[in-house]
Each structure stands twice: as structure tokens, then as C-alpha cells.
Write an enzyme that holds these catalytic residues in place. Sequence first.
Site, PDB file in Angstrom:
ATOM      1  N   ARG A  15       0.841  -1.200   0.000  1.00  0.00           N
ATOM      2  CA  ARG A  15       0.000   0.000   0.000  1.00  0.00           C
ATOM      3  C   ARG A  15       0.879   1.254   0.000  1.00  0.00           C
ATOM      4  NH1 ARG A  15      -3.472  -1.464   5.216  1.00  0.00           N
ATOM      5  NH2 ARG A  15      -1.466  -2.392   5.708  1.00  0.00           N
ATOM      6  N   LYS A  75       2.578   1.696   7.256  1.00  0.00           N
ATOM      7  CA  LYS A  75       3.071   0.885   8.379  1.00  0.00           C
ATOM      8  C   LYS A  75       4.050   1.684   9.224  1.00  0.00           C
ATOM      9  CE  LYS A  75       1.594  -3.270   8.398  1.00  0.00           C
ATOM     10  NZ  LYS A  75       0.435  -3.608   9.217  1.00  0.00           N
ATOM     11  N   TYR A  94       0.117   3.926  10.852  1.00  0.00           N
ATOM     12  CA  TYR A  94      -0.127   2.875  11.848  1.00  0.00           C
ATOM     13  C   TYR A  94       1.173   2.669  12.609  1.00  0.00           C
ATOM     14  CZ  TYR A  94      -4.400   1.299   9.403  1.00  0.00           C
ATOM     15  OH  TYR A  94      -5.647   1.209   8.828  1.00  0.00           O
ATOM     16  N   GLU A 118      -4.236   3.896  14.441  1.00  0.00           N
ATOM     17  CA  GLU A 118      -5.083   2.908  15.132  1.00  0.00           C
ATOM     18  C   GLU A 118      -5.693   3.421  16.418  1.00  0.00           C
ATOM     19  OE1 GLU A 118      -1.830   2.577  14.706  1.00  0.00           O
ATOM     20  OE2 GLU A 118      -0.876   2.212  16.640  1.00  0.00           O
ATOM     21  N   VAL A 179     -16.000  -6.612  10.321  1.00  0.00           N
ATOM     22  CA  VAL A 179     -15.546  -7.747   9.491  1.00  0.00           C
ATOM     23  C   VAL A 179     -16.713  -8.693   9.219  1.00  0.00           C
ATOM     24  CG1 VAL A 179     -14.106  -9.832   9.500  1.00  0.00           C
ATOM     25  CG2 VAL A 179     -13.132  -7.654  10.261  1.00  0.00           C
ATOM     26  N   ASP A 198     -23.329 -13.266  17.187  1.00  0.00           N
ATOM     27  CA  ASP A 198     -22.701 -12.227  17.999  1.00  0.00           C
ATOM     28  C   ASP A 198     -23.264 -12.353  19.414  1.00  0.00           C
ATOM     29  OD1 ASP A 198     -21.156  -9.344  16.944  1.00  0.00           O
ATOM     30  OD2 ASP A 198     -21.823  -9.474  19.020  1.00  0.00           O
ATOM     31  N   SER A 220     -24.435 -15.924  20.048  1.00  0.00           N
ATOM     32  CA  SER A 220     -23.240 -16.780  20.053  1.00  0.00           C
ATOM     33  C   SER A 220     -23.040 -17.403  21.428  1.00  0.00           C
ATOM     34  CB  SER A 220     -22.018 -15.908  19.706  1.00  0.00           C
ATOM     35  OG  SER A 220     -20.830 -16.621  19.913  1.00  0.00           O
ATOM     36  N   LEU A 240     -14.020  -9.620  18.220  1.00  0.00           N
ATOM     37  CA  LEU A 240     -13.035  -8.718  18.832  1.00  0.00           C
ATOM     38  C   LEU A 240     -13.523  -8.343  20.220  1.00  0.00           C
ATOM     39  CD1 LEU A 240     -10.468  -6.923  18.641  1.00  0.00           C
ATOM     40  CD2 LEU A 240     -11.944  -5.110  17.793  1.00  0.00           C
ATOM     41  N   ALA A 268      -9.548 -12.791  12.886  1.00  0.00           N
ATOM     42  CA  ALA A 268      -9.110 -12.241  14.180  1.00  0.00           C
ATOM     43  C   ALA A 268      -7.707 -12.701  14.571  1.00  0.00           C
ATOM     44  CB  ALA A 268     -10.110 -12.622  15.262  1.00  0.00           C
ATOM     45  N   ASP A 270      -4.941 -11.493  14.104  1.00  0.00           N
ATOM     46  CA  ASP A 270      -4.047 -10.440  14.610  1.00  0.00           C
ATOM     47  C   ASP A 270      -4.263 -10.176  16.098  1.00  0.00           C
ATOM     48  OD1 ASP A 270      -6.551  -9.374  14.090  1.00  0.00           O
ATOM     49  OD2 ASP A 270      -5.781  -7.408  13.545  1.00  0.00           O
ATOM     50  N   VAL A 298      -4.227 -15.483   7.525  1.00  0.00           N
ATOM     51  CA  VAL A 298      -3.295 -14.443   7.077  1.00  0.00           C
ATOM     52  C   VAL A 298      -3.509 -13.172   7.923  1.00  0.00           C
ATOM     53  CG1 VAL A 298      -2.619 -12.971   5.144  1.00  0.00           C
ATOM     54  CG2 VAL A 298      -3.156 -15.385   4.749  1.00  0.00           C
ATOM     55  N   ALA A 299      -2.406 -12.693   8.497  1.00  0.00           N
ATOM     56  CA  ALA A 299      -2.521 -11.595   9.471  1.00  0.00           C
ATOM     57  C   ALA A 299      -2.706 -10.232   8.793  1.00  0.00           C
ATOM     58  CB  ALA A 299      -1.297 -11.577  10.370  1.00  0.00           C
ATOM     59  N   ASN A 300      -2.291 -10.092   7.543  1.00  0.00           N
ATOM     60  CA  ASN A 300      -2.486  -8.793   6.849  1.00  0.00           C
ATOM     61  C   ASN A 300      -3.240  -9.020   5.546  1.00  0.00           C
ATOM     62  OD1 ASN A 300      -0.392 -10.066   5.483  1.00  0.00           O
ATOM     63  ND2 ASN A 300       0.489  -8.113   4.805  1.00  0.00           N
TER      64      ASN A 300
HETATM   65  N1  LIG Z   1      -6.370 -10.470   9.436  1.00  0.00           N
HETATM   66  C1  LIG Z   1      -6.502  -9.234   8.973  1.00  0.00           C
HETATM   67  O1  LIG Z   1      -5.884  -8.864   7.973  1.00  0.00           O
HETATM   68  C2  LIG Z   1      -7.423  -8.270   9.657  1.00  0.00           C
HETATM   69  C3  LIG Z   1      -7.808  -7.074   9.020  1.00  0.00           C
HETATM   70  C4  LIG Z   1      -8.711  -6.232   9.665  1.00  0.00           C
HETATM   71  C5  LIG Z   1      -9.216  -6.591  10.925  1.00  0.00           C
HETATM   72  N2  LIG Z   1      -8.790  -7.752  11.529  1.00  0.00           N
HETATM   73  C6  LIG Z   1      -9.299  -8.189  12.848  1.00  0.00           C
HETATM   74  O2  LIG Z   1     -10.611  -8.709  12.742  1.00  0.00           O
HETATM   75  C7  LIG Z   1     -11.195  -8.709  14.044  1.00  0.00           C
HETATM   76  C8  LIG Z   1     -12.611  -8.155  13.985  1.00  0.00           C
HETATM   77  O3  LIG Z   1     -12.540  -6.763  13.672  1.00  0.00           O
HETATM   78  P1  LIG Z   1     -13.853  -5.855  13.571  1.00  0.00           P
HETATM   79  O4  LIG Z   1     -13.396  -4.560  13.015  1.00  0.00           O
HETATM   80  O5  LIG Z   1     -14.951  -6.590  12.880  1.00  0.00           O
HETATM   81  O6  LIG Z   1     -14.229  -5.677  15.113  1.00  0.00           O
HETATM   82  P2  LIG Z   1     -15.626  -5.167  15.680  1.00  0.00           P
HETATM   83  O7  LIG Z   1     -15.354  -4.634  17.040  1.00  0.00           O
HETATM   84  O8  LIG Z   1     -16.313  -4.289  14.693  1.00  0.00           O
HETATM   85  O9  LIG Z   1     -16.520  -6.489  15.805  1.00  0.00           O
HETATM   86  C9  LIG Z   1     -16.241  -7.523  16.718  1.00  0.00           C
HETATM   87  C10 LIG Z   1     -17.568  -8.196  17.074  1.00  0.00           C
HETATM   88  O10 LIG Z   1     -17.265  -9.385  17.834  1.00  0.00           O
HETATM   89  C11 LIG Z   1     -18.349  -9.553  18.720  1.00  0.00           C
HETATM   90  N3  LIG Z   1     -18.042 -10.553  19.725  1.00  0.00           N
HETATM   91  C12 LIG Z   1     -17.317 -10.414  20.865  1.00  0.00           C
HETATM   92  N4  LIG Z   1     -17.288 -11.594  21.522  1.00  0.00           N
HETATM   93  C13 LIG Z   1     -17.988 -12.495  20.773  1.00  0.00           C
HETATM   94  C14 LIG Z   1     -18.323 -13.866  20.925  1.00  0.00           C
HETATM   95  N5  LIG Z   1     -17.944 -14.562  21.986  1.00  0.00           N
HETATM   96  N6  LIG Z   1     -19.053 -14.458  19.942  1.00  0.00           N
HETATM   97  C15 LIG Z   1     -19.452 -13.755  18.867  1.00  0.00           C
HETATM   98  N7  LIG Z   1     -19.176 -12.459  18.684  1.00  0.00           N
HETATM   99  C16 LIG Z   1     -18.463 -11.835  19.628  1.00  0.00           C
HETATM  100  C17 LIG Z   1     -18.590  -8.146  19.245  1.00  0.00           C
HETATM  101  O11 LIG Z   1     -19.863  -8.023  19.878  1.00  0.00           O
HETATM  102  C18 LIG Z   1     -18.469  -7.321  17.960  1.00  0.00           C
HETATM  103  O12 LIG Z   1     -19.728  -7.130  17.325  1.00  0.00           O
HETATM  104  C19 LIG Z   1     -10.235  -7.879  14.910  1.00  0.00           C
HETATM  105  O13 LIG Z   1      -9.418  -8.751  15.651  1.00  0.00           O
HETATM  106  C20 LIG Z   1      -9.412  -7.127  13.904  1.00  0.00           C
HETATM  107  O14 LIG Z   1      -8.157  -6.746  14.410  1.00  0.00           O
HETATM  108  C21 LIG Z   1      -7.905  -8.571  10.911  1.00  0.00           C
END
Ligand SMILES: NC(=O)c1ccc[n+]([C@@H]2O[C@H](COP(=O)([O-])OP(=O)(O)OC[C@H]3O[C@@H](n4cnc5c(N)ncnc54)[C@H](O)[C@@H]3O)[C@@H](O)[C@H]2O)c1
Length: 374
Positions: A15, A75, A94, A118, A179, A198, A220, A240, A268, A270, A298-300
Site C-alpha cells: 500500500r 506501516k 499505523y 489505530e 468484518v 454475535d 453466540s 473482537l 481475528a 491479529d 493471514v494476518a495482513n
Molecule cells: N487479518 C486481517 O488482515 C485483519 C484485518 C482487519 C481486521 N482484523 C481483525 O478482525 C477482528 C474483527 O474486527 P472488527 O473490526 O470486525 O471488530 P468489531 O469490534 O467491529 O466487531 C467484533 C464483534 O465481535 C463480537 N463478539 C465479541 N465476543 C464475541 C463472541 N464470543 N461471539 C461472537 N461475537 C463476539 C462483538 O460483539 C463485535 O460485534 C479484529 O481482531 C481485527 O483486528 C484482521
Amino acid sequence: MIIGVPAEIKTNENRVALTPAGALELSKRGHQVFVQHNAGINSGFVDEAYQQQGATILPTIEDVYAKAEMIIKVKEPIASEYSLVKENQLLFTYFHFASHEPLTQAMIKSKAVCLAYETVELPDRSLPLLIPMSEVAGRMAIQEGAKFLEKPEGGRGVLLGGVPGVEPANVLILGGGVVGTQAAKMAAGMGARVILMDVNLNRLRYLADVMPLNVVTMFSNEVAIREHIKTSDLIVGAVLIPGAKAPNLITREMLKEMRPGTVLVDVAVDQGGCIETCKPTTHEDPIYVIDGVVHYCVANMPGAVPYTSTIALTNATLPYAIRLANMGWQKACQQDKALKLGLNVVHGKVVYAGVAEAFNLPYVPVDEVLGATA
Ligand SMILES: NC(=O)c1ccc[n+]([C@@H]2O[C@H](COP(=O)([O-])OP(=O)(O)OC[C@H]3O[C@@H](n4cnc5c(N)ncnc54)[C@H](O)[C@@H]3O)[C@@H](O)[C@H]2O)c1
């Protein structure tokens, strides 16, 4: 203000922090924009495109850091960049300081002003400069999941949307935040049967209102998860808990309940992942198989689609960058509480409590470095 855009040199980062459209927005407001040669090339933006919008191309990263009052990046600076950062220079990128002590120490030593994407936080606690990457990752989770469900890739050999006369795939999404919502929309759009879980009832109410009929919302809990993993083809981890490791909603022992070739995409990852057997992978080698279950962790994820990710990120960062350039960081942060929360390290002082706590460093309240606040 003199603004510098270095090329990203962290491995696999394609990026760039500013598009040619962003360069025009800054230069027409009287700022000078300097972009490193080929900084935008992997996102599809050639040097000439920046020049046409008023930017000047500089040959090396050293030139960019030496010239700029504000550096805009994607980054965190890597070790070879630490010595390029100047006292008083504003860095807008970031950082993720709390997970990186050498970086924190280097930025303290530099006496620069470090404003982290962030931790920019709106009054409703949302993180406007993280949301676009979650949107990309959520949509990608289904694209990647669909690919790895193909037999040659190790999956069950199931087409997500089915065809007339053949049932579609079952997709289970854990977490209905940014996500999970984007993943559910994509999966539903491809015709899959989607279960979106959720623990936040208000969120589930909203999702039940806005999602198409092939998305079923569900509270959930372990019983519901155990029941639905047995018949799922694709499972997306998208939970998250802010500031904490993601909970292990799918344990190793639960993999035996799944059908061979089921695909898990743990977005999740990361935050440690919400699937016990999740460990970070890369775009070069994205999957591994345990008990016949394909894991994609994949973390990114946004790094694989730099064109989309760059535009999505800069759509969110540019308005802040313009404010910083127009007013200077002090005035801009005094007037905008969201931006003020982005300040992490200022003139050698740690002004973000979480970073100070992480490394047992002295914490200085941000207002002390800002003077009068809004
Ligand atoms: N791998 C990657 O490249 C990448 C990229 C972007 C984001 N992420 C990660 O993705 C994850 C989600 O991000 P987001 O922006 O959607 O977060 P968010 O805060 O918008 O959503 C998280 C959701 O999880 C729910 N939750 C919490 N505990 C739960 C459970 N036990 N069961 C079901 N749902 C539950 C929350 O209520 C919330 O609605 C984060 O860890 C973020 O860092 C990873």
C-alpha cells in the site's frame, strides 16, 4: 506544510499512504507534496500520476524524510528508518506501539510527534482509521474462503452459491462487527446460507433488520457453535474484545466434529485468533490443514489487494492529513478530540496510557504537550 510520502519497505507491504487524488487535495491547499520514486507503483499509481496532481518525486527514502515536516505512511517505520526520523517531524501512520518496544524507544529518542492511525477514536468509540481495513478483510474472507473450498485447494469441493438443483454452502460467521457484517453481505450475495453470530443483542437486532433473508442472526454461545460447525462449509472468525486476546470459540477438539475439507478463515488472527488452532500465516503460504480442516489465518489480508486497500485507507486518512497540514498538529489535535487520541509519543514523551503501561514507561497526559485544549 511540506509533506513526505515514503515508499513502504516493510516486507509484503504494497500500500501507499497517499493517492494522486490526495496529492492534489493537499497541493491545491498550498502544501508541498514529495513522494518517493515508485512509492505508489504496487498500488497501481505511477510517479507521473502524482506529478500531474502537483507532487514532486524524490529519488530516495532519505530525501523524503530529510525534506518533510509531516511524513504520511501506512506501516510503522522499520529499524532502517529509525535514524531518518527528525526531531519535531510529524509522523502520521499505523504504529501499534504497545506490541513493539524497540519502535517505541526509537520514536521516543527521535523526539518526533507520532500520531497513530489505530488510536484515532470517535466519541462513539469507533476507530475510523481501522474500519476500512476491517471492511476489506471481511469481504476478502469470503473470496478466500470460496477459493479454498475448491477441491484442488484442499477444500470440500463445494461451490458457495450452489447451482439450480444443488444446495448452496453453509457459512458460519462468528462476530457481527465490521468484518463479520461485510463477510455476511458477500457470502449472502454469492447465494450461500449464512449464520451470523454475535453476543451483542442490539447488534443482532440491527443485523436482523438489514441483512437479506439468507442471513440468519443467532446469539453466540458454545452450544450454538458446536451445533453449527458440524454442517458448515466455511467458518469465518471475526470476533473482537477490545484490548484483549480473542476468545477461543472453536477449540482443537471441536475440529473433529467438522466435515473434512471445511475451511476456517480466522480474520481475528491479529488478536490471537478465535480458533484455538489458529497461527498466523502469510499470503505466500496462507493455509495449513489440521484434522482435515483447512485453516486460513493471514494476518495482513488487505495487503493482497493494495489497490482497493490504498484507496479505502486514504479515503479515511486524507481528511485528517489535510487538517494536520492546514493547522499544524497542535491546533488540529486541540480542535479534534478523535485526532488528539491518536497522539502516542510526542517530543520524547509517551502520551498514550496503554503504551506507557505496556513497557512501564513514564506517562505524560496528552494535554501537557498540547497546551490549551478544546
Ligand atoms: N487479518 C486481517 O488482515 C485483519 C484485518 C482487519 C481486521 N482484523 C481483525 O478482525 C477482528 C474483527 O474486527 P472488527 O473490526 O470486525 O471488530 P468489531 O469490534 O467491529 O466487531 C467484533 C464483534 O465481535 C463480537 N463478539 C465479541 N465476543 C464475541 C463472541 N464470543 N461471539 C461472537 N461475537 C463476539 C462483538 O460483539 C463485535 O460485534 C479484529 O481482531 C481485527 O483486528 C484482521
